[in-house]
Design a protein around this motif. Structure first.
Motif, PDB file in Angstrom:
ATOM      1  N   ARG A   1      12.285  -3.534  45.366  1.00 31.54           N
ATOM      2  CA  ARG A   1      11.298  -4.049  44.662  1.00 31.54           C
ATOM      3  C   ARG A   1      10.947  -4.431  43.508  1.00 31.54           C
ATOM      4  N   GLY A   2      11.824  -5.253  43.042  1.00 35.55           N
ATOM      5  CA  GLY A   2      11.508  -6.403  41.909  1.00 35.55           C
ATOM      6  C   GLY A   2      12.152  -7.962  42.291  1.00 35.55           C
ATOM      7  N   GLU A   3      12.314  -8.550  42.090  1.00 39.41           N
ATOM      8  CA  GLU A   3      12.347 -10.144  41.927  1.00 39.41           C
ATOM      9  C   GLU A   3      12.843 -10.764  43.133  1.00 39.41           C
ATOM     10  N   ASP A   4      14.269  -9.828  43.248  1.00 35.83           N
ATOM     11  CA  ASP A   4      15.067 -10.526  44.254  1.00 35.83           C
ATOM     12  C   ASP A   4      14.734  -9.713  45.663  1.00 35.83           C
ATOM     13  N   GLY A   5      13.842  -8.895  45.342  1.00 37.45           N
ATOM     14  CA  GLY A   5      13.494  -8.153  47.479  1.00 37.45           C
ATOM     15  C   GLY A   5      13.327  -8.487  48.390  1.00 37.45           C
ATOM     16  N   TRP A   6      13.899  -8.405  49.278  1.00 38.30           N
ATOM     17  CA  TRP A   6      13.337  -9.072  50.139  1.00 38.30           C
ATOM     18  C   TRP A   6      11.432  -9.854  50.297  1.00 38.30           C
ATOM     19  N   GLY A   7      11.764 -10.852  50.997  1.00 37.03           N
ATOM     20  CA  GLY A   7      10.129 -11.753  50.674  1.00 37.03           C
ATOM     21  C   GLY A   7       9.810 -12.044  49.847  1.00 37.03           C
ATOM     22  N   HIS A   8      10.657 -11.878  48.960  1.00 38.90           N
ATOM     23  CA  HIS A   8      10.213 -12.655  47.685  1.00 38.90           C
ATOM     24  C   HIS A   8      10.990 -13.930  47.288  1.00 38.90           C
ATOM     25  N   GLU A   9      10.394 -14.459  46.499  1.00 37.41           N
ATOM     26  CA  GLU A   9      10.982 -16.158  46.398  1.00 37.41           C
ATOM     27  C   GLU A   9      12.388 -16.490  46.313  1.00 37.41           C
ATOM     28  N   HIS A  10      13.209 -15.129  45.566  1.00 39.14           N
ATOM     29  CA  HIS A  10      14.424 -15.643  45.507  1.00 39.14           C
ATOM     30  C   HIS A  10      14.730 -14.723  46.867  1.00 39.14           C
ATOM     31  N   TRP A  11      14.533 -14.353  47.432  1.00 33.25           N
ATOM     32  CA  TRP A  11      14.936 -14.174  48.849  1.00 33.25           C
ATOM     33  C   TRP A  11      15.391 -15.583  49.796  1.00 33.25           C
ATOM     34  N   ASN A  12      13.305 -16.028  49.603  1.00 31.79           N
ATOM     35  CA  ASN A  12      13.304 -17.221  50.696  1.00 31.79           C
ATOM     36  C   ASN A  12      14.764 -18.510  50.006  1.00 31.79           C
ATOM     37  N   GLN A  13      14.783 -18.270  47.968  1.00 35.45           N
ATOM     38  CA  GLN A  13      16.028 -19.304  47.930  1.00 35.45           C
ATOM     39  C   GLN A  13      17.083 -19.136  48.452  1.00 35.45           C
ATOM     40  N   THR A  14      17.594 -17.662  48.859  1.00 40.44           N
ATOM     41  CA  THR A  14      18.583 -17.483  49.165  1.00 40.44           C
ATOM     42  C   THR A  14      19.163 -17.304  50.471  1.00 40.44           C
ATOM     43  N   VAL A  15      18.552 -16.968  51.117  1.00 43.29           N
ATOM     44  CA  VAL A  15      18.037 -17.913  52.747  1.00 43.29           C
ATOM     45  C   VAL A  15      18.791 -19.050  53.203  1.00 43.29           C
ATOM     46  N   ALA A  16      17.601 -19.641  52.038  1.00 45.10           N
ATOM     47  CA  ALA A  16      17.770 -21.369  52.117  1.00 45.10           C
ATOM     48  C   ALA A  16      19.394 -21.472  52.265  1.00 45.10           C
ATOM     49  N   VAL A  17      19.986 -21.018  51.263  1.00 46.18           N
ATOM     50  CA  VAL A  17      21.388 -21.741  51.221  1.00 46.18           C
ATOM     51  C   VAL A  17      22.291 -20.788  51.943  1.00 46.18           C
ATOM     52  N   ILE A  18      22.077 -19.495  53.115  1.00 46.49           N
ATOM     53  CA  ILE A  18      22.657 -18.892  53.947  1.00 46.49           C
ATOM     54  C   ILE A  18      22.234 -20.338  54.998  1.00 46.49           C
ATOM     55  N   ALA A  19      21.157 -20.575  55.093  1.00 48.76           N
ATOM     56  CA  ALA A  19      20.567 -22.213  56.039  1.00 48.76           C
ATOM     57  C   ALA A  19      22.040 -22.990  56.243  1.00 48.76           C
ATOM     58  N   ASP A  20      21.913 -23.564  54.979  1.00 47.37           N
ATOM     59  CA  ASP A  20      22.356 -24.822  54.636  1.00 47.37           C
ATOM     60  C   ASP A  20      23.601 -24.727  54.127  1.00 47.37           C
ATOM     61  N   GLU A  21      24.442 -23.592  54.375  1.00 44.26           N
ATOM     62  CA  GLU A  21      25.713 -23.490  54.565  1.00 44.26           C
ATOM     63  C   GLU A  21      26.216 -23.316  55.445  1.00 44.26           C
ATOM     64  N   THR A  22      25.216 -22.789  56.145  1.00 46.16           N
ATOM     65  CA  THR A  22      25.501 -22.231  58.181  1.00 46.16           C
ATOM     66  C   THR A  22      25.267 -23.555  58.489  1.00 46.16           C
ATOM     67  N   GLU A  23      24.664 -24.587  58.352  1.00 43.81           N
ATOM     68  CA  GLU A  23      24.715 -26.115  58.884  1.00 43.81           C
ATOM     69  C   GLU A  23      26.001 -26.829  58.471  1.00 43.81           C
ATOM     70  N   LYS A  24      26.346 -26.984  57.593  1.00 41.89           N
ATOM     71  CA  LYS A  24      27.390 -27.263  56.759  1.00 41.89           C
ATOM     72  C   LYS A  24      28.684 -27.318  57.699  1.00 41.89           C
ATOM     73  N   GLN A  25      28.184 -25.906  58.115  1.00 43.60           N
ATOM     74  CA  GLN A  25      30.230 -24.806  58.625  1.00 43.60           C
ATOM     75  C   GLN A  25      29.809 -25.381  60.562  1.00 43.60           C
ATOM     76  N   GLN A  26      28.900 -26.252  60.816  1.00 45.90           N
ATOM     77  CA  GLN A  26      28.251 -25.476  61.990  1.00 45.90           C
ATOM     78  C   GLN A  26      28.335 -24.429  62.698  1.00 45.90           C
ATOM     79  N   MET A  27      27.437 -23.531  62.128  1.00 43.27           N
ATOM     80  CA  MET A  27      27.740 -22.282  62.025  1.00 43.27           C
ATOM     81  C   MET A  27      26.055 -22.158  62.533  1.00 43.27           C
ATOM     82  N   SER A  28      25.274 -21.170  63.153  1.00 40.79           N
ATOM     83  CA  SER A  28      24.489 -20.596  63.624  1.00 40.79           C
ATOM     84  C   SER A  28      24.109 -19.306  62.182  1.00 40.79           C
TER      85      SER A  28
END
Length: 483
Positions: A58-85
């Motif tokens: 329910r807080g700032e680190d919950g799903w759908g909040h800005e911190h969550w979007n930033q977390t997904v961006a990190v995963i997307a960036d690292e998986t792209e670097k590793q040529q993973m999906s």
């Protein structure tokens, strides 16, 4: 034979990666993804489950909040670097929700039928309140759908020819709905009166924050797309392959949808309303609440019930699966989905309507459930038929790679050629607002557990990276042969 030496990443198993929403440490997150690649995984399926502490959800680190979007961006960036999906669940776990549905009476939110019944003596004039609903919720508007009566011949057995439409004899007063009707004489000496209501299911997930969508209506998908359009506009996530949905676990008392009666009449040429006492299934998960009657002519009951189920499948395929697939394709993604699972829908047909159909065994060694989608997956020329693999009740951390290969071999024999291992949990390191000693609240050794320590290994915590790599290389080569 080059693919035996250089195995394409898309042939490699993926892993369900359970996150406590955005309560993560970026360095740990990136290192875990690198370790997953070293173990032989080709991609991660990012899922947030109900195991997330409520204050985080329910807080700032919950799903759908800005911190969550930033977390997904990190995963997307690292998986792209590793040529993973990277695959993302459509919402925080499942069933599917949209944060843009803020009112339970929204046309995109799920609805259900509920009913009441009573007995009235034959040959009497009745002036009384309608029977109460069997299922009630603390919010949402209720709509009267139909009122009827039948003769009952034996327990739960109705005479179809005795049908009385009582809806025109219901009067809305300031306080309630009154039935005023002069019931005729009949052979049994009484009438069974049924009243059916449409109401929101009021099911919410993610610590009770988000309403479940109507899975038979285009409005439900539209609410999802409005949310995802905003997300993908800011970051298209180049490494993302699919949006994902697990088994259908939306709760309904009696399966229904906005405009279902009208759709049924258009598609089948008659009204479903007089037959509501005899339609529906009870052997579902989650369990519903249907009247459960039949007609004295059992074949008639079966025929009408089959029509009811057929229309549900049509709406699910056309309004939900097709629309989700169109949404994903518009944004360069695909849909991977455990279609029709748990609900009274035709699994084989549903599998034709998404790019990557998926099934699971959930602790059961039988192959029949896995074979159900195989024909559709291959007749539809699907590149992959995916398997949620190695979920085993009561054996968390008890499975070996030999056990894993036991599951994989059986899935290959059932026509599958892709796996998503169940699963892997984030470490638990967290320095945010609700951290306890640098960890997520409640974390114990060996770290955060996304699935309650009851069902699955955490395949990202097995002792030997080299052994993991060798086993997953073997699985990937088998997938390449079976594609």
């Amino acid at each position: 034979m080059d693919f035996f030496r250089e195995i394409p990443m898309e042939m490699r198993p993926k892993i369900r990666y359970w996150l406590p929403a955005a309560a993560v440490d970026e360095a740990d997150l990136r290192e875990e993804i690198r370790q997953l690649k070293a173990r032989g995984f080709g991609g991660v399926e990012v899922v947030v489950l109900a195991s997330v502490p409520e204050e985080i959800a329910r807080g700032e680190d919950g799903w759908g909040h800005e911190h969550w979007n930033q977390t997904v961006a990190v995963i997307a960036d690292e998986t792209e670097k590793q040529q993973m999906s990277m695959d993302l669940a459509i919402g925080p776990g499942w069933p599917i929700v949209s944060p843009l549905i803020t009112d339970t009476d929204d046309e995109a939110a799920a609805v259900e039928l509920t009913y009441g019944e009573t007995v009235v003596p034959a040959g009497t004039y009745v002036e009384r309140r309608l029977p109460e609903r069997r299922v009630t919720h603390p919010e949402g508007n209720v709509k009267l759908v139909t009122v009827m009566a039948y003769e009952e011949h034996g327990e739960k057995c109705l005479d179809a020819d005795s049908y009385l439409d009582l809806t025109p004899y219901v009067e809305m007063t300031e306080e309630t709905e009154m039935l005023r009707y002069d019931f005729p004489e009949n052979e049994t000496g009484f009438w069974k009166v049924f009243v059916f209501y449409e109401q929101p299911t009021v099911q919410k997930i993610n610590a009770g924050q988000h309403y479940v969508v109507d899975h038979l209506s285009k409005k439900g998908v539209e609410a999802c797309e409005k949310y995802w359009e905003q997300i993908w506009k800011e970051n298209p996530y180049p490494s993302q392959e699919s949006i994902f949905c697990d088994s259908l676990e939306y709760r309904t008392a009696f399966d229904w949808s906005h405009g279902f009666a009208e759709e049924f009449a258009m598609r089948r040429g008659y009204s479903i309303l007089p037959y509501l006492p005899v339609v529906g299934l009870s052997n579902l998960f989650p369990t519903g609440d249907i009247p459960g009657y039949r007609f004295t002519d059992r074949m008639l009951s079966d025929q009408i019930n089959q029509d009811y189920l057929e229309v549900q499948t049509q709406l699910y395929c056309e309004n939900h699966l097709d629309e989700l697939e169109k949404m994903a394709v518009r944004h360069g993604k695909t849909v991977r989905y455990q279609v029709a699972y748990n609900k009274p829908l035709e699994v084989e047909r549903s599998a034709l309507h998404v790019s990557i159909p998926e099934n699971e065994a959930l602790g059961r060694p039988a192959l029949d459930g896995l074979k159900t989608m195989a024909a559709a997956a291959h007749l539809g020329r699907k590149g992959r038929y995916s398997f949620e693999c190695a979920a085993e009740f009561g054996n968390a951390y008890g499975q070996s790679y030999e056990d894993l290969l036991w599951w994989v071999k059986r899935s290959l024999m059932a026509g599958m050629n892709a796996q998503v291992l169940h699963g892997g949990s984030y470490s638990g390191k967290y320095e945010g607002k609700y951290a306890v000693n640098g960890q997520i609240p409640g974390v114990r050794w060996p770290g955060y557990d996304g699935f309650y320590r009851a069902i699955s290994n955490d395949w990202n915590r097995t002792p030997s990276v080299e052994d993991a790599r060798g086993c997953l290389d073997a699985v990937a080569r088998l997938n390449a042969v079976f594609i």
